[in-house]
Design a protein around this motif. Structure first.
Motif, PDB file in Angstrom:
ATOM      1  N   GLY A 105       0.821  -1.200   0.000  1.00  0.00           N
ATOM      2  CA  GLY A 105       0.000   0.000   0.000  1.00  0.00           C
ATOM      3  C   GLY A 105       0.852   1.245   0.000  1.00  0.00           C
ATOM      4  O   GLY A 105       2.050   1.207   0.280  1.00  0.00           O
ATOM      5  N   PHE A 106       0.207   2.367  -0.345  1.00  0.00           N
ATOM      6  CA  PHE A 106       0.893   3.650  -0.341  1.00  0.00           C
ATOM      7  C   PHE A 106      -0.122   4.761  -0.154  1.00  0.00           C
ATOM      8  O   PHE A 106      -1.326   4.575  -0.362  1.00  0.00           O
ATOM      9  N   LEU A 107       0.380   5.908   0.258  1.00  0.00           N
ATOM     10  CA  LEU A 107      -0.424   7.118   0.402  1.00  0.00           C
ATOM     11  C   LEU A 107       0.363   8.257  -0.221  1.00  0.00           C
ATOM     12  O   LEU A 107       1.513   8.494   0.149  1.00  0.00           O
ATOM     13  N   ARG A 108      -0.243   8.948  -1.175  1.00  0.00           N
ATOM     14  CA  ARG A 108       0.384  10.105  -1.834  1.00  0.00           C
ATOM     15  C   ARG A 108      -0.300  11.367  -1.325  1.00  0.00           C
ATOM     16  O   ARG A 108      -1.528  11.429  -1.280  1.00  0.00           O
ATOM     17  N   PHE A 109       0.495  12.361  -0.937  1.00  0.00           N
ATOM     18  CA  PHE A 109      -0.066  13.590  -0.397  1.00  0.00           C
ATOM     19  C   PHE A 109       0.653  14.801  -0.955  1.00  0.00           C
ATOM     20  O   PHE A 109       1.701  14.690  -1.595  1.00  0.00           O
ATOM     21  N   GLY A 110       0.093  15.959  -0.708  1.00  0.00           N
ATOM     22  CA  GLY A 110       0.707  17.210  -1.127  1.00  0.00           C
ATOM     23  C   GLY A 110       0.293  18.314  -0.178  1.00  0.00           C
ATOM     24  O   GLY A 110      -0.428  18.073   0.795  1.00  0.00           O
ATOM     25  N   ARG A 111       0.735  19.512  -0.488  1.00  0.00           N
ATOM     26  CA  ARG A 111       0.421  20.658   0.365  1.00  0.00           C
ATOM     27  C   ARG A 111      -0.243  21.755  -0.447  1.00  0.00           C
ATOM     28  O   ARG A 111       0.146  22.022  -1.582  1.00  0.00           O
ATOM     29  N   GLU A 112      -1.215  22.364   0.167  1.00  0.00           N
ATOM     30  CA  GLU A 112      -1.836  23.582  -0.355  1.00  0.00           C
ATOM     31  C   GLU A 112      -1.791  24.579   0.794  1.00  0.00           C
ATOM     32  O   GLU A 112      -2.615  24.498   1.706  1.00  0.00           O
ATOM     33  N   LYS A 113      -0.795  25.450   0.785  1.00  0.00           N
ATOM     34  CA  LYS A 113      -0.523  26.387   1.887  1.00  0.00           C
ATOM     35  C   LYS A 113      -0.303  25.605   3.169  1.00  0.00           C
ATOM     36  O   LYS A 113       0.578  24.770   3.218  1.00  0.00           O
ATOM     37  N   ARG A 114      -1.124  25.811   4.202  1.00  0.00           N
ATOM     38  CA  ARG A 114      -0.936  25.122   5.494  1.00  0.00           C
ATOM     39  C   ARG A 114      -1.872  23.923   5.633  1.00  0.00           C
ATOM     40  O   ARG A 114      -2.213  23.518   6.734  1.00  0.00           O
ATOM     41  N   VAL A 115      -2.282  23.363   4.490  1.00  0.00           N
ATOM     42  CA  VAL A 115      -3.162  22.200   4.484  1.00  0.00           C
ATOM     43  C   VAL A 115      -2.431  21.043   3.813  1.00  0.00           C
ATOM     44  O   VAL A 115      -1.910  21.182   2.712  1.00  0.00           O
ATOM     45  N   SER A 116      -2.408  19.894   4.492  1.00  0.00           N
ATOM     46  CA  SER A 116      -1.848  18.689   3.892  1.00  0.00           C
ATOM     47  C   SER A 116      -3.003  17.913   3.277  1.00  0.00           C
ATOM     48  O   SER A 116      -3.992  17.613   3.958  1.00  0.00           O
ATOM     49  N   VAL A 117      -2.892  17.608   2.000  1.00  0.00           N
ATOM     50  CA  VAL A 117      -3.988  16.994   1.247  1.00  0.00           C
ATOM     51  C   VAL A 117      -3.620  15.569   0.846  1.00  0.00           C
ATOM     52  O   VAL A 117      -2.572  15.342   0.244  1.00  0.00           O
ATOM     53  N   LEU A 118      -4.477  14.635   1.189  1.00  0.00           N
ATOM     54  CA  LEU A 118      -4.308  13.247   0.760  1.00  0.00           C
ATOM     55  C   LEU A 118      -4.822  13.168  -0.675  1.00  0.00           C
ATOM     56  O   LEU A 118      -5.993  13.402  -0.934  1.00  0.00           O
ATOM     57  N   TRP A 119      -3.918  12.827  -1.605  1.00  0.00           N
ATOM     58  CA  TRP A 119      -4.319  12.729  -3.012  1.00  0.00           C
ATOM     59  C   TRP A 119      -4.813  11.321  -3.345  1.00  0.00           C
ATOM     60  O   TRP A 119      -5.843  11.174  -3.983  1.00  0.00           O
TER      61      TRP A 119
END
Length: 184
Positions: A105-119
Motif C-alpha cells: 500500500g501507499f499514500l500520496r499527499f501534497g500541500r496547499e498552503k498550510r493544508v496537507s492533502v491526501l491525493w
C-alpha cells in the motif's frame, strides 16, 4: 452535444446544504455517477504519536501508478502522470507500506498552503483487512502534523470502509460535496 469517445463528465463542488439539482442535468441526458465529500482534521486535534515513516522508492513508480490505475475509477480520479509521480517520490510525498520487499500500500499527499492533502491511498487486495490503510493515514498525520494547520481529503460516499477509517481517526465533513454526473 457532439458525439465523443469517452463520457462527458461534470463535477460540481457544492455546499451539502444546497446541492445541484440533478433533474436539470437528467433532462439533457446526464446521469448521476458518484458523489464525494470533503473531510478535514485539525492538526491541533492529532495525537503526538511518533511513527517511523517509510517512503516509496523511485524504482516503485511504475508499480504505484499501476496500482492507482487499478484502484481508481477512470473518469474523475485525476491521477498523476509518471513524471509527476517520480517528482513526488523524490520529494518524499509518497508513504509506503511493505511486507518484506512487497509493496502492499501507499499514500500520496501534497500541500496547499498550510493544508496537507491526501491525493491517493491504495491498499493492494492481498493487504486489505490488515490495518494498512489505518497505518498509512497515521504515518501521514505523524509526518505532517507539525507543519500544517489541517489535513484534508475527498472520499467517495459509496466507500464505507474508507469513510469508517477516516471517521475513526477523527476526520469530519466540512460541508463540501462533489456530485459527479456523466453523459455517455
Amino acid at each position: 452535444l457532439p458525439k465523443i469517445q469517452k463520457p462527458l463528465v461534470l463535477e460540481q463542488v457544492a455546499v451539502a446544504k444546497n446541492p445541484p439539482a440533478p433533474e436539470e442535468w437528467e433532462a439533457v441526458g446526464f446521469e448521476k455517477y458518484l458523489q464525494r465529500k470533503r473531510l478535514f482534521l485539525s492538526a491541533k486535534k492529532t495525537e503526538g504519536e511518533q511513527r517511523e515513516v517509510s517512503f516509496a522508492k523511485a524504482g516503485e513508480a511504475e508499480k504505484i501508478l499501476s496500482m492507482m490505475e487499478d484502484a481508481f475509477e477512470p473518469y474523475t480520479s485525476a491521477l498523476p502522470d509518471l513524471e509527476i509521480l517520480k517528482q513526488d517520490l523524490s520529494e518524499n510525498r509518497v508513504i509506503a507500506f511493505r511486507e518484506g520487499e512487497k509493496l502492499l500500500g501507499f499514500l500520496r499527499f501534497g500541500r496547499e498552503k498550510r493544508v496537507s492533502v491526501l491525493w491517493q491511498i491504495v491498499v493492494s487486495p492481498e493487504g486489505r483487512g490488515k490495518g494498512i490503510g489505518n497505518a498509512l493515514v497515521r504515518d501521514w498525520i505523524s509526518l505532517e502534523r507539525e507543519d500544517v494547520a489541517k489535513f484534508q481529503l475527498w472520499v467517495r460516499e459509496d466507500n464505507p470502509p474508507a469513510l469508517k477509517l477516516y471517521e475513526a481517526l477523527g476526520f469530519l465533513p466540512d460541508g463540501r460535496i462533489a456530485p459527479v454526473i456523466l453523459k455517455k
